[in-house]
Each structure stands twice: as structure tokens, then as C-alpha cells.
Design a protein around this motif. Structure first.
Motif, PDB file in Angstrom:
ATOM      1  N   ASP A 194      40.175  13.132  -0.200  1.00 59.44           N
ATOM      2  CA  ASP A 194      39.806  11.982  -1.024  1.00 59.44           C
ATOM      3  C   ASP A 194      40.407  10.690  -0.476  1.00 59.44           C
ATOM      4  O   ASP A 194      39.748   9.648  -0.443  1.00 59.44           O
ATOM      5  CB  ASP A 194      40.236  12.191  -2.480  1.00 59.44           C
ATOM      6  CG  ASP A 194      39.163  12.856  -3.319  1.00 59.44           C
ATOM      7  OD1 ASP A 194      38.033  13.055  -2.821  1.00 59.44           O
ATOM      8  OD2 ASP A 194      39.457  13.170  -4.488  1.00 59.44           O
ATOM      9  N   CYS A 195      41.665  10.751  -0.032  1.00 62.13           N
ATOM     10  CA  CYS A 195      42.311   9.561   0.531  1.00 62.13           C
ATOM     11  C   CYS A 195      41.586   9.085   1.791  1.00 62.13           C
ATOM     12  O   CYS A 195      41.330   7.882   1.951  1.00 62.13           O
ATOM     13  CB  CYS A 195      43.772   9.852   0.868  1.00 62.13           C
ATOM     14  SG  CYS A 195      44.840  10.027  -0.571  1.00 62.13           S
ATOM     15  N   TYR A 214      38.427   9.654   2.719  1.00 65.74           N
ATOM     16  CA  TYR A 214      37.105   9.120   2.383  1.00 65.74           C
ATOM     17  C   TYR A 214      37.228   7.756   1.689  1.00 65.74           C
ATOM     18  O   TYR A 214      36.428   6.854   1.955  1.00 65.74           O
ATOM     19  CB  TYR A 214      36.337  10.095   1.491  1.00 65.74           C
ATOM     20  CG  TYR A 214      35.563  11.138   2.274  1.00 65.74           C
ATOM     21  CD1 TYR A 214      34.179  11.077   2.372  1.00 65.74           C
ATOM     22  CD2 TYR A 214      36.209  12.184   2.915  1.00 65.74           C
ATOM     23  CE1 TYR A 214      33.462  12.025   3.083  1.00 65.74           C
ATOM     24  CE2 TYR A 214      35.506  13.134   3.626  1.00 65.74           C
ATOM     25  CZ  TYR A 214      34.134  13.053   3.710  1.00 65.74           C
ATOM     26  OH  TYR A 214      33.435  13.988   4.421  1.00 65.74           O
ATOM     27  N   ALA A 215      38.207   7.595   0.809  1.00 66.51           N
ATOM     28  CA  ALA A 215      38.387   6.314   0.116  1.00 66.51           C
ATOM     29  C   ALA A 215      38.725   5.204   1.114  1.00 66.51           C
ATOM     30  O   ALA A 215      38.233   4.081   1.000  1.00 66.51           O
ATOM     31  CB  ALA A 215      39.475   6.429  -0.944  1.00 66.51           C
ATOM     32  N   LYS A 251      34.947   5.062  -1.117  1.00 62.39           N
ATOM     33  CA  LYS A 251      34.668   6.001  -2.208  1.00 62.39           C
ATOM     34  C   LYS A 251      35.355   7.307  -1.867  1.00 62.39           C
ATOM     35  O   LYS A 251      35.373   7.711  -0.702  1.00 62.39           O
ATOM     36  CB  LYS A 251      33.167   6.298  -2.339  1.00 62.39           C
ATOM     37  CG  LYS A 251      32.304   5.164  -2.782  1.00 62.39           C
ATOM     38  CD  LYS A 251      30.869   5.651  -2.876  1.00 62.39           C
ATOM     39  CE  LYS A 251      29.933   4.503  -3.165  1.00 62.39           C
ATOM     40  NZ  LYS A 251      28.530   4.949  -3.178  1.00 62.39           N
ATOM     41  N   THR A 252      35.886   7.979  -2.882  1.00 65.11           N
ATOM     42  CA  THR A 252      36.505   9.271  -2.612  1.00 65.11           C
ATOM     43  C   THR A 252      35.428  10.300  -2.322  1.00 65.11           C
ATOM     44  O   THR A 252      34.252  10.131  -2.677  1.00 65.11           O
ATOM     45  CB  THR A 252      37.336   9.757  -3.814  1.00 65.11           C
ATOM     46  OG1 THR A 252      36.459  10.020  -4.913  1.00 65.11           O
ATOM     47  CG2 THR A 252      38.412   8.765  -4.199  1.00 65.11           C
ATOM     48  N   TYR A 253      35.841  11.381  -1.684  1.00 67.92           N
ATOM     49  CA  TYR A 253      34.919  12.482  -1.402  1.00 67.92           C
ATOM     50  C   TYR A 253      34.365  13.029  -2.710  1.00 67.92           C
ATOM     51  O   TYR A 253      33.176  13.328  -2.812  1.00 67.92           O
ATOM     52  CB  TYR A 253      35.652  13.591  -0.632  1.00 67.92           C
ATOM     53  CG  TYR A 253      34.813  14.835  -0.471  1.00 67.92           C
ATOM     54  CD1 TYR A 253      33.875  14.923   0.549  1.00 67.92           C
ATOM     55  CD2 TYR A 253      34.950  15.905  -1.342  1.00 67.92           C
ATOM     56  CE1 TYR A 253      33.094  16.051   0.699  1.00 67.92           C
ATOM     57  CE2 TYR A 253      34.169  17.040  -1.198  1.00 67.92           C
ATOM     58  CZ  TYR A 253      33.245  17.099  -0.174  1.00 67.92           C
ATOM     59  OH  TYR A 253      32.465  18.228  -0.040  1.00 67.92           O
TER      60      TYR A 253
END
Length: 137
Positions: A91-92, A94-95, A100-102
Motif C-alpha cells: 500500500d505504501c 502504490y500510494a 492511491k493505495t493498492y
């Protein structure tokens, strides 16, 4: 933050330390680094299928090293979000890269796919047959 070991882990650590006494400190550190890297290898098992993400297969590992306090805090924050450290790190990444987070991107893709199926169903009409309780019964 200190890492607390149970009895079995403490015994294993003592045995490892005893084995490493025969090596110079530099060689002992090299051995521990090799063992540590092998223990943290999260390569998929042979024949495992890759997970498909919103931008394609998730088949490239991403690793880093942290101090113990930061790693512990990161895992706690991930647990509060009901994630493991791997999902939180994903998530980090992708953000940072996509803003945007995964998790959000996967949810958006699922909604888009569901909307596409609804549009297709609307365009083609119902397609149930007699065996599934369709309109011809």
C-alpha cells in the motif's frame, strides 16, 4: 525496542552464538547477514500462481531494512488496519507511486468490473435458461 524471545528461541540463539565464536567478528556478521537474508526470503514457492493486481501480476518482490523500533511500529500500524507487513508495504509503495493505495486501486477495479458486467447484462438482457428458473417456465 528489544525483541523478546521464548525459551526455544533463546536456546537457538545461544547455540548460534556458540557456533559463531570460532569465526572473526566480521565473518560472523557476514554469516548472520546471509542467514538473515535467507530467513526473510519471501519468494513465492515453486509452482505458485502469481496474484493479479489492478495493474497486472504481483510478481516482483520489494524489500528493505529498518531499525527494530520502526519495524515494530510499522507492523503494529499494519495490524491496526488488519494487514500484514507485506500488504502495508505494498500500500505504501502504490500510494507513493500512484497516489492511491493498492487496496483502493483493487477496490476500484472490482467496482469497474462489476459495473461492466451490469452494463453487459443490461445490453444483452437476461440469459437464464429453463433449468435455472428463467422466463420460459
Amino acid at each position: 525496542m528489544p525483541n523478546h524471545l521464548n525459551k526455544t528461541e533463546t536456546l537457538a540463539a545461544s547455540q548460534i552464538a556458540a557456533l559463531l565464536e570460532q569465526f572473526s567478528p566480521a565473518r560472523a556478521r557476514a554469516i548472520l547477514a546471509k542467514v538473515s537474508a535467507a530467513a526473510e526470503d519471501d519468494a513465492p514457492p515453486p509452482f505458485a500462481r502469481s496474484v493479479a493486481g489492478p495493474l497486472g501480476k504481483l510478481d516482483t518482490p520489494l524489500k528493505t531494512w529498518l531499525d527494530a523500533g520502526t519495524a515494530d511500529l510499522f507492523r503494529r500500524k499494519a495490524a491496526m488496519r488488519k494487514q500484514d507487513a507485506s500488504a502495508a508495504l505494498r500500500d505504501c509503495a502504490y500510494a507513493w507511486v500512484h497516489q492511491k493505495t493498492y487496496t483502493v486501486m483493487a477496490a476500484e477495479k472490482a467496482l469497474h468490473d462489476a459495473d461492466a458486467m451490469d452494463v453487459l447484462a443490461h445490453m444483452t438482457g437476461p440469459f437464464e435458461g429453463r433449468e435455472s428458473g428463467g422466463p420460459d417456465q
